[in-house]
Design a protein around this motif. Structure first.
Motif, PDB file in Angstrom:
ATOM      1  N   ALA A 182      53.084  27.264  38.723  1.00  0.00           N
ATOM      2  CA  ALA A 182      52.360  28.282  37.958  1.00  0.00           C
ATOM      3  C   ALA A 182      51.839  27.622  36.684  1.00  0.00           C
ATOM      4  CB  ALA A 182      53.267  29.448  37.617  1.00  0.00           C
ATOM      5  N   ASN A 183      50.577  27.889  36.345  1.00  0.00           N
ATOM      6  CA  ASN A 183      49.938  27.274  35.191  1.00  0.00           C
ATOM      7  C   ASN A 183      49.466  28.331  34.206  1.00  0.00           C
ATOM      8  OD1 ASN A 183      49.986  24.618  36.386  1.00  0.00           O
ATOM      9  ND2 ASN A 183      48.328  25.317  37.693  1.00  0.00           N
ATOM     10  N   LEU A 184      49.675  28.074  32.926  1.00  0.00           N
ATOM     11  CA  LEU A 184      49.068  28.874  31.880  1.00  0.00           C
ATOM     12  C   LEU A 184      47.769  28.166  31.517  1.00  0.00           C
ATOM     13  CD1 LEU A 184      49.207  31.226  29.846  1.00  0.00           C
ATOM     14  CD2 LEU A 184      50.340  29.648  28.272  1.00  0.00           C
ATOM     15  N   VAL A 185      46.639  28.831  31.740  1.00  0.00           N
ATOM     16  CA  VAL A 185      45.327  28.202  31.596  1.00  0.00           C
ATOM     17  C   VAL A 185      44.568  28.841  30.441  1.00  0.00           C
ATOM     18  CG1 VAL A 185      43.150  27.672  32.759  1.00  0.00           C
ATOM     19  CG2 VAL A 185      45.280  27.737  34.070  1.00  0.00           C
ATOM     20  N   TRP A 186      43.999  28.006  29.583  1.00  0.00           N
ATOM     21  CA  TRP A 186      43.108  28.450  28.507  1.00  0.00           C
ATOM     22  C   TRP A 186      41.676  28.235  28.963  1.00  0.00           C
ATOM     23  CZ3 TRP A 186      39.569  25.347  25.867  1.00  0.00           C
ATOM     24  CH2 TRP A 186      38.932  25.957  24.784  1.00  0.00           C
ATOM     25  N   GLU A 187      40.843  29.265  28.852  1.00  0.00           N
ATOM     26  CA  GLU A 187      39.439  29.160  29.244  1.00  0.00           C
ATOM     27  C   GLU A 187      38.565  29.768  28.155  1.00  0.00           C
ATOM     28  OE1 GLU A 187      38.646  29.825  33.680  1.00  0.00           O
ATOM     29  OE2 GLU A 187      40.406  31.062  33.237  1.00  0.00           O
ATOM     30  N   LYS A 188      37.546  29.035  27.758  1.00  0.00           N
ATOM     31  CA  LYS A 188      36.565  29.541  26.795  1.00  0.00           C
ATOM     32  C   LYS A 188      35.220  28.957  27.179  1.00  0.00           C
ATOM     33  CE  LYS A 188      35.660  30.162  21.919  1.00  0.00           C
ATOM     34  NZ  LYS A 188      36.131  29.897  20.559  1.00  0.00           N
ATOM     35  N   GLY A 189      34.311  29.846  27.579  1.00  0.00           N
ATOM     36  CA  GLY A 189      33.006  29.372  28.040  1.00  0.00           C
ATOM     37  C   GLY A 189      33.179  28.560  29.311  1.00  0.00           C
ATOM     38  N   ASP A 190      32.625  27.363  29.327  1.00  0.00           N
ATOM     39  CA  ASP A 190      32.744  26.501  30.498  1.00  0.00           C
ATOM     40  C   ASP A 190      33.842  25.451  30.338  1.00  0.00           C
ATOM     41  OD1 ASP A 190      31.466  25.075  28.531  1.00  0.00           O
ATOM     42  OD2 ASP A 190      30.041  24.096  29.870  1.00  0.00           O
ATOM     43  N   ARG A 191      34.687  25.601  29.310  1.00  0.00           N
ATOM     44  CA  ARG A 191      35.775  24.654  29.092  1.00  0.00           C
ATOM     45  C   ARG A 191      37.106  25.303  29.440  1.00  0.00           C
ATOM     46  NH1 ARG A 191      34.585  20.088  25.978  1.00  0.00           N
ATOM     47  NH2 ARG A 191      36.747  20.138  25.380  1.00  0.00           N
ATOM     48  N   SER A 192      38.015  24.530  30.000  1.00  0.00           N
ATOM     49  CA  SER A 192      39.339  25.049  30.324  1.00  0.00           C
ATOM     50  C   SER A 192      40.369  23.929  30.223  1.00  0.00           C
ATOM     51  CB  SER A 192      39.357  25.663  31.723  1.00  0.00           C
ATOM     52  OG  SER A 192      39.170  24.661  32.687  1.00  0.00           O
ATOM     53  N   SER A 193      41.618  24.343  30.058  1.00  0.00           N
ATOM     54  CA  SER A 193      42.699  23.383  29.936  1.00  0.00           C
ATOM     55  C   SER A 193      44.004  24.052  30.342  1.00  0.00           C
ATOM     56  CB  SER A 193      42.786  22.900  28.484  1.00  0.00           C
ATOM     57  OG  SER A 193      43.840  21.986  28.328  1.00  0.00           O
ATOM     58  N   ILE A 194      44.867  23.309  31.025  1.00  0.00           N
ATOM     59  CA  ILE A 194      46.199  23.817  31.369  1.00  0.00           C
ATOM     60  C   ILE A 194      47.108  23.568  30.169  1.00  0.00           C
ATOM     61  CG2 ILE A 194      48.197  23.537  32.871  1.00  0.00           C
ATOM     62  CD1 ILE A 194      46.276  22.777  35.115  1.00  0.00           C
ATOM     63  N   LEU A 195      47.636  24.651  29.606  1.00  0.00           N
ATOM     64  CA  LEU A 195      48.492  24.544  28.422  1.00  0.00           C
ATOM     65  C   LEU A 195      49.940  24.280  28.776  1.00  0.00           C
ATOM     66  CD1 LEU A 195      47.038  27.521  26.332  1.00  0.00           C
ATOM     67  CD2 LEU A 195      46.435  25.086  26.205  1.00  0.00           C
ATOM     68  N   ARG A 196      50.410  24.825  29.922  1.00  0.00           N
ATOM     69  CA  ARG A 196      51.821  24.667  30.326  1.00  0.00           C
ATOM     70  C   ARG A 196      51.930  24.943  31.814  1.00  0.00           C
ATOM     71  NH1 ARG A 196      56.793  23.432  30.819  1.00  0.00           N
ATOM     72  NH2 ARG A 196      58.429  24.246  29.483  1.00  0.00           N
ATOM     73  N   SER A 197      52.804  24.250  32.483  1.00  0.00           N
ATOM     74  CA  SER A 197      53.059  24.463  33.913  1.00  0.00           C
ATOM     75  C   SER A 197      54.545  24.623  34.160  1.00  0.00           C
ATOM     76  CB  SER A 197      52.562  23.256  34.724  1.00  0.00           C
ATOM     77  OG  SER A 197      51.172  23.137  34.626  1.00  0.00           O
ATOM     78  N   ILE A 198      54.871  25.325  35.245  1.00  0.00           N
ATOM     79  CA  ILE A 198      56.265  25.471  35.657  1.00  0.00           C
ATOM     80  C   ILE A 198      56.291  25.514  37.179  1.00  0.00           C
ATOM     81  CG2 ILE A 198      56.164  27.983  35.422  1.00  0.00           C
ATOM     82  CD1 ILE A 198      59.170  27.944  34.764  1.00  0.00           C
ATOM     83  N   THR A 199      57.252  24.824  37.762  1.00  0.00           N
ATOM     84  CA  THR A 199      57.425  24.865  39.218  1.00  0.00           C
ATOM     85  C   THR A 199      58.388  25.994  39.547  1.00  0.00           C
ATOM     86  OG1 THR A 199      57.066  22.489  39.360  1.00  0.00           O
ATOM     87  CG2 THR A 199      58.149  23.545  41.244  1.00  0.00           C
ATOM     88  N   ILE A 200      57.981  26.851  40.477  1.00  0.00           N
ATOM     89  CA  ILE A 200      58.814  27.998  40.857  1.00  0.00           C
ATOM     90  C   ILE A 200      59.092  27.948  42.358  1.00  0.00           C
ATOM     91  CG2 ILE A 200      58.093  29.476  38.978  1.00  0.00           C
ATOM     92  CD1 ILE A 200      56.128  30.821  40.808  1.00  0.00           C
ATOM     93  N   THR A 201      60.273  28.411  42.712  1.00  0.00           N
ATOM     94  CA  THR A 201      60.669  28.481  44.119  1.00  0.00           C
ATOM     95  C   THR A 201      61.189  29.884  44.402  1.00  0.00           C
ATOM     96  OG1 THR A 201      61.288  26.152  44.105  1.00  0.00           O
ATOM     97  CG2 THR A 201      62.139  27.492  45.910  1.00  0.00           C
ATOM     98  N   VAL A 202      60.629  30.497  45.450  1.00  0.00           N
ATOM     99  CA  VAL A 202      61.067  31.828  45.885  1.00  0.00           C
ATOM    100  C   VAL A 202      61.542  31.691  47.321  1.00  0.00           C
ATOM    101  CG1 VAL A 202      60.370  34.211  46.290  1.00  0.00           C
ATOM    102  CG2 VAL A 202      59.411  32.941  44.362  1.00  0.00           C
ATOM    103  N   ASP A 203      62.739  32.195  47.595  1.00  0.00           N
ATOM    104  CA  ASP A 203      63.309  32.107  48.962  1.00  0.00           C
ATOM    105  C   ASP A 203      62.763  33.205  49.838  1.00  0.00           C
ATOM    106  OD1 ASP A 203      64.824  29.931  48.173  1.00  0.00           O
ATOM    107  OD2 ASP A 203      66.433  31.209  47.426  1.00  0.00           O
TER     108      ASP A 203
END
Length: 146
Positions: free
Chosen positions: A125-146
C-alpha cells in the motif's frame, strides 16, 4: 620592464576581462530565459512535501482491515493531494480514502483506507502525493491478508 611604470599605469581594465564578463552575463541571461521558455520554471514550486509518515495495518481480526498513514512531522500537506493506492488493484476495489477532519494534514493527523472484503494475499500500500502532472510515493507498507 620598469617597475615604476607598472604601478603608475593609468589604463582601464584589460579588454580581455571585459569580454569575459560580457560572455558570462550573456550565458547567465540565456540560461534564465531558456528555463522559463521551456517551462522548467513552472515546476520549481511543485515538489513533493517534505514530511515524515508512519504506516500501520490493522487486520481487524478478519479478511479485511485498514491501512492508516500518520503524519509524524514536517510540511503540512493538502488532503486533496493525497491518495492511498496498492500494487494489487483489487485491494481497495471501489473504496475511497477516509476523509481526514482537516483540509491540511499536519503532525498527528491520519489518513486511512479499508481493504476490500474479497482480497487475500500480500500487496504494497502506498501513500501517494499528486499535484498537477507530478506525483511521488511518500510512504509504503507491505500488508498481508489471509
Amino acid at each position: 620592464m620598469k617597475l615604476q611604470t607598472l604601478f603608475t599605469e593609468r589604463r582601464a581594465v584589460s579588454p580581455v576581462i571585459g569580454v569575459i564578463l560580457m560572455v558570462a552575463i550573456t550565458v547567465i541571461l540565456a540560461a534564465v530565459i531558456g528555463t522559463f521558455v521551456l517551462g522548467l520554471g513552472d515546476q520549481v514550486g511543485d515538489t513533493a512535501p517534505n514530511a515524515n509518515w508512519g504506516a500501520e495495518f490493522d487486520a481487524n481480526g478478519g479478511e479485511n482491515g485498514t491501512v492508516t498513514f500518520t503524519h509524524q512531522g514536517g510540511d503540512a500537506v493538502e488532503a486533496s493531494e493525497l491518495s492511498i493506492t496498492a500494487s494489487d488493484s483489487t485491494v481497495f476495489e471501489a473504496m475511497n480514502a477516509a476523509e481526514p477532519s482537516d483540509a491540511r494534514l499536519a503532525a498527528g493527523d491520519t489518513i486511512s483506507r479499508e481493504i476490500s472484503d474479497n482480497f487475500g494475499g500480500t500487496t504494497t500500500a502506498n501513500l501517494v502525493w499528486e499535484k498537477g502532472d507530478r506525483s511521488s510515493i511518500l510512504r509504503s507498507i507491505t500488508i498481508t491478508v489471509d
